[in-house]
Every structure is written in structure tokens, then in C-alpha cells.
Design an enzyme around this catalytic site. Structure first.
Site, PDB file in Angstrom:
ATOM      1  CE1 TYR A  93      -3.776   2.342   0.226  1.00 41.92           C
ATOM      2  CE2 TYR A  93      -2.391   3.504   1.801  1.00 41.92           C
ATOM      3  CZ  TYR A  93      -3.492   3.475   0.964  1.00 41.92           C
ATOM      4  OH  TYR A  93      -4.297   4.573   0.846  1.00 41.92           O
ATOM      5  CD  GLN A  99     -11.254   2.966   0.327  1.00 44.18           C
ATOM      6  OE1 GLN A  99     -11.254   3.000   1.547  1.00 44.18           O
ATOM      7  NE2 GLN A  99     -11.267   4.067  -0.420  1.00 44.18           N
ATOM      8  CG  ASN A 101      -5.390   7.472   6.499  1.00 48.30           C
ATOM      9  OD1 ASN A 101      -5.671   6.294   6.716  1.00 48.30           O
ATOM     10  ND2 ASN A 101      -6.044   8.206   5.617  1.00 48.30           N
ATOM     11  CB  SER A 151       7.193  10.019  10.612  1.00 45.69           C
ATOM     12  OG  SER A 151       8.546   9.763  10.360  1.00 45.69           O
ATOM     13  CD  GLN A 161      11.512  11.830  10.110  1.00 42.06           C
ATOM     14  OE1 GLN A 161      11.934  11.816   8.965  1.00 42.06           O
ATOM     15  NE2 GLN A 161      10.574  11.003  10.500  1.00 42.06           N
ATOM     16  CG  HIS A 169       7.032  12.494   7.531  1.00 40.26           C
ATOM     17  ND1 HIS A 169       6.816  11.898   6.313  1.00 40.26           N
ATOM     18  CD2 HIS A 169       8.342  12.293   7.815  1.00 40.26           C
ATOM     19  CE1 HIS A 169       7.941  11.364   5.874  1.00 40.26           C
ATOM     20  NE2 HIS A 169       8.884  11.578   6.763  1.00 40.26           N
ATOM     21  CD  GLU A 218       9.632   6.205  11.530  1.00 36.28           C
ATOM     22  OE1 GLU A 218       9.305   5.769  10.410  1.00 36.28           O
ATOM     23  OE2 GLU A 218       9.200   7.281  11.993  1.00 36.28           O
ATOM     24  CG  HIS A 219      13.791   7.937  11.417  1.00 45.55           C
ATOM     25  ND1 HIS A 219      12.469   8.350  11.349  1.00 45.55           N
ATOM     26  CD2 HIS A 219      14.019   7.206  10.297  1.00 45.55           C
ATOM     27  CE1 HIS A 219      11.923   7.890  10.239  1.00 45.55           C
ATOM     28  NE2 HIS A 219      12.832   7.191   9.588  1.00 45.55           N
ATOM     29  CG  ASP A 247      12.928   9.295   5.137  1.00 48.40           C
ATOM     30  OD1 ASP A 247      12.748   8.242   5.781  1.00 48.40           O
ATOM     31  OD2 ASP A 247      12.441  10.380   5.482  1.00 48.40           O
ATOM     32  CD  GLU A 277       5.915 -33.654  26.441  1.00 43.94           C
ATOM     33  OE1 GLU A 277       6.533 -32.599  26.664  1.00 43.94           O
ATOM     34  OE2 GLU A 277       5.386 -33.931  25.353  1.00 43.94           O
ATOM     35  CG  HIS A 296       4.323 -38.028  20.213  1.00 38.73           C
ATOM     36  ND1 HIS A 296       2.961 -37.899  20.189  1.00 38.73           N
ATOM     37  CD2 HIS A 296       4.827 -36.846  19.724  1.00 38.73           C
ATOM     38  CE1 HIS A 296       2.637 -36.694  19.723  1.00 38.73           C
ATOM     39  NE2 HIS A 296       3.759 -36.042  19.428  1.00 38.73           N
TER      40      HIS A 296
END
Length: 425
Positions: A125, A187, A210, A233, A255, A258, A322-323, A356, A410, A415
């Protein structure tokens, strides 16, 4: 603009470093409705949401090969060259991640190994809108191709006229992606997870988005795997007296632009640097086209003064950014102390922007503190690992006693007999 905290005790870190609150509202319910509609009505629902959410009148969902081929002509030669250069670096870095199968003889006659196998069908995506992230096409498409995924599909929201940004199409072409759909939002995630007449069902979904896209990925985890939890971010900069205030301010702004919910944090051992960085932020902010968005992000960001770089590193590992940028003396030494971060940028000439786009590392990274337990996207993200074992009769005889004793302990008689029957015939 940014809140300043001087020498806070570790007990205050949780409140100081709290991430911006997400305005969830009825997002979860809205997304659940969208997912159900797409599951039930397939392409028909996608057409409805195209008109309702993307303001596109609808039509053919899949982008034609002719449209993809034409995209290159719509870009400047400089941008085409930049995308190709970035693609080459990303390819070089990710090709080195391929796993070599190694056979281990755990004891005589017993051979064990692991084999990495590509996930057959994956979905990517790519957000559109005011900042079409064509760089993310490279970050996802290249490792998917290197992993050997048999089918890679891409969904991205269209403009009102049904077109998709040509840089997204050109980047996809560079990755060898031929199936691209003009579908956005939750969707699109639903279409890839459930499959429709037009959109193939995939086994794992990758890519940022988002809060609606994020909610959709989270709600569909029992239908299709996802790359990682994702949020706004963020960057944390550790700086000392050797840092350049203009460089630091530029990194924070890169950053913050963003989105209004992005978070940037400066942790420094030098009080004078805070004042200089604030001055630079004010100057550089005025030069940005996205200054209104950036200004909103800065309102919930932090400048933290600490006593030592060791304390700064402890704070960073707690925050799990993240960074992480190490703008300090002996940055390489301190890089060895990083325990939790998505991607680390070492020294005064390693801006986060290069990661990036074009250094070669992947920019699809865990946010919201998930770097404490998640890794960023790699070739491995597009694979599953299968274990194998092969025993000779001698190997089975050598381990039979161990297995049968454990099985009996067991209470699993079948087995035990599965081993015994081979020894007795």
C-alpha cells in the site's frame, strides 16, 4: 514552540516522552464497516468508496500497462535518474540479506536445516495525497522482488481524475511491479486481504498510511499478515557541543513536516545548543512549503537537557525511536550502545533524509515505541522460514531412547511408538 525539559529524572521520562494522542473517534467502527462492505460486495463496494472517499467517479480499477509505460515521460530526467540511483543502492543493500542454507549435524546421522521461502502473494500500500510516497514503492518492491515473491500487487489512491502520480508508477516499473490498482484507504487493505474479482487476495500486506489504513491492517491480521504496527513518523537526535545547530534543526524539521501528529525530540548535553536550535527552527520553518503542518508537529515535540551522553542514550533506548541521529563526538562508539531504534544515523553528515530515500537501508520502520520489539522491513519480511530434518537409521537409533523417554514422560504413547516401530522392523 517546543517544550524544554532540563535534567529530568528518569521517573519523568514516561510523561515527557509520551507520543501524541491519536484522535480515534469512530475510526475503528468506520473501518469495520468498510471492511465488511468490501468483503460482501467486492468491486462494487470499491467503486462506491472511490466516489465517496477518493472523489473519483470510478471505472477500471487496475492501471494498464500503457499507463505505467507512459509515466516515465511525465517525469524530469533528473527525477528518473534519482529514482534509479536510489533503486540501485536499495537493491545492493538488500541483496546482501539473502540467507545461505546451512546444514547442521546435531548428532551423528541427524541433519537439520532451515530454508527461507518467499511468501507467494504480497500486497503493497502506497499513500498518495499531498506527499505521494514513491520512495516507499522502492523500499517495499525491491526486497519483495529479491525475496522471490511470485505475485506483487500495489494499491494507491487515485486523484479525482483517476490518475496516479507518475513517480509512483515509474518506481513500480523499476521494481518490476506490473499489477497496480487505483484504490486508497481502508478499502484497499480490505481488497488485498479478502480478494475481489479484480484484486487478488494476498497473504501479507505492507506499507504505511493514515489512521484508517492502520486500523484496517490491525483489524485484518487474522485474514492476512501485516508488516508491523505503524503510527506517525518520529525522530530523536542526540547531540553534544560538537553538533551544528542548523543541521540539528533541519533534521527535526524533516520529520516534523510528515504530519501534524509527527514527533521530534532533541536530547542534548549542551544547554547553549537548545537556544541555537530554537533560533534555527524559527528561521528554517519559514522557508518550508509545509510550514503549517510542521508547526503543528513542533507543538508536541521535546527539547531535553541531560547531564551525560550515557543518560541521553538510556533515554533514547527507553523511547525506542523510529529514527535515531547521533550528532555527537565519538558517535560510532555510542552507536554500539543502541538497543532500541528503527534506523540509526551516525555522525554529523548522516541526515535521516538519506535513509528515507537512497542510502540503501529500508525506511519502512516501527514507530510508536515498537522499535523495542520489532525490526524494520527487510528481505526476510517477505519470506517464511521452514525447518527440515533428515535422519538415517543410525541417527534414529542414536536418539531413539531420548525421544521415547520424553514421549512417555508426557504421556504421549503414539509418539513413542512412532519411533519404536521403526526400530523393531
Amino acid at each position: 514552540m517546543m517544550r524544554v525539559y532540563k535534567y529530568p529524572a528518569a521517573s519523568r521520562w514516561p510523561s515527557i516522552l509520551q507520543r501524541p494522542a491519536q484522535r480515534a473517534g469512530n475510526v475503528q467502527q468506520t473501518v469495520a464497516t468498510i471492511l465488511d462492505e468490501v468483503k460482501t460486495n467486492g468491486d462494487k463496494a470499491l467503486q462506491v468508496y472511490a466516489r465517496k472517499l477518493d472523489k473519483w467517479e470510478g471505472g477500471k480499477l487496475e492501471i494498464s500497462a500503457k499507463e505505467i509505460q507512459a509515466a516515465a515521460k511525465q517525469l524530469s530526467p533528473a527525477l528518473r535518474k534519482a529514482i534509479k540511483t536510489a533503486a540501485a543502492n536499495i537493491t545492493r543493500f538488500h541483496e546482501a540479506q539473502q540467507l545461505r542454507t546451512e546444514i547442521i549435524e546435531t548428532q551423528p546421522g541427524i541433519r537439520c536445516w532451515r530454508k527461507r521461502v518467499a511468501i507467494e502473494r504480497v500486497g503493497l500500500y502506497i499513500p498518495g495525497g499531498s506527499a505521494p510516497l514513491f520512495s516507499t514503492v522502492l523500499m517495499l518492491g525491491i526486497p519483495a522482488r529479491i525475496a522471490g515473491c511470485e505475485e506483487i500487487i500495489l494499491c494507491t489512491p487515485p486523484n479525482a481524475d483517476g490518475t496516479v502520480h507518475p513517480a509512483i508508477l515509474f518506481a513500480a516499473q523499476c521494481c518490476g511491479i506490473t499489477r497496480i490498482f487505483r484504490i486508497g484507504g481502508a478499502q484497499a487493505i480490505a481488497a488485498m486481504a479478502y480478494g475481489t474479482k479484480s484484486v487478488p487476495r494476498v497473504f501479507k500486506i505492507f506499507g504505511p498510511g493514515n489512521q484508517y489504513v492502520t486500523a484496517a491492517k490491525q483489524q485484518l491480521q487474522q485474514v492476512a499478515a501485516i508488516d508491523m504496527p505503524a503510527g506517525p513518523s518520529e525522530v530523536l537526535v542526540i547531540a553534544d557541543e560538537t553538533a551544528n545547530a542548523a543541521f540539528v534543526a533541519a533534521d527535526l524539521l524533516s520529520q516534523a513536516e510528515h504530519g501534524p501528529d509527527s514527533q521530534v525530540v532533541l536530547v542534548t548535553t549542551t544547554e547553549q545548543l537548545i537556544g541555537k536550535v530554537k533560533e534555527e527552527l524559527a528561521i528554517q520553518l519559514q522557508q518550508l512549503e509545509r510550514r503549517d503542518i510542521t508547526r503543528e508537529a513542533l507543538k508536541q515535540s521535546r527539547l531535553v537537557l541531560v547531564k551525560t551522553l550515557d543518560e541521553a542514550m538510556a533515554l533514547s533506548n527507553y523511547y525506542a525511536p523510529e529514527h535515531l541521529i547521533l550528532a555527537c563526538d565519538k558517535a560510532t562508539t555510542f552507536a554500539n550502545k543502541v538497543k532500541s531504534a528503527g534506523s540509526v544515523f551516525i555522525g554529523h553528515y548522516s541526515p535521516e533524509s538519506v535513509g528515507d530515500y537512497a542510502s540503501g537501508t529500508n525506511h519502512t520502520l516501527p514507530t510508536s515505541g515498537y522499535a523495542a520489539m520489532y525490526s524494520g522491513v527487510s528481505v526476510e519480511s517477505f519470506c517464511k522460514t521452514i525447518s527440515f530434518q533428515q535422519l538415517s537409521r543410525k541417527g534414529l537409533e542414536g536418539i531413539a531412547g531420548t525421544v521415547m523417554t520424553m514421549a512417555e514422560g508426557e504421556g504421549l504413547q503414539a509418539h513413542k511408538e512412532a519411533v519404536a516401530i521403526r526400530l523393531n522392523r
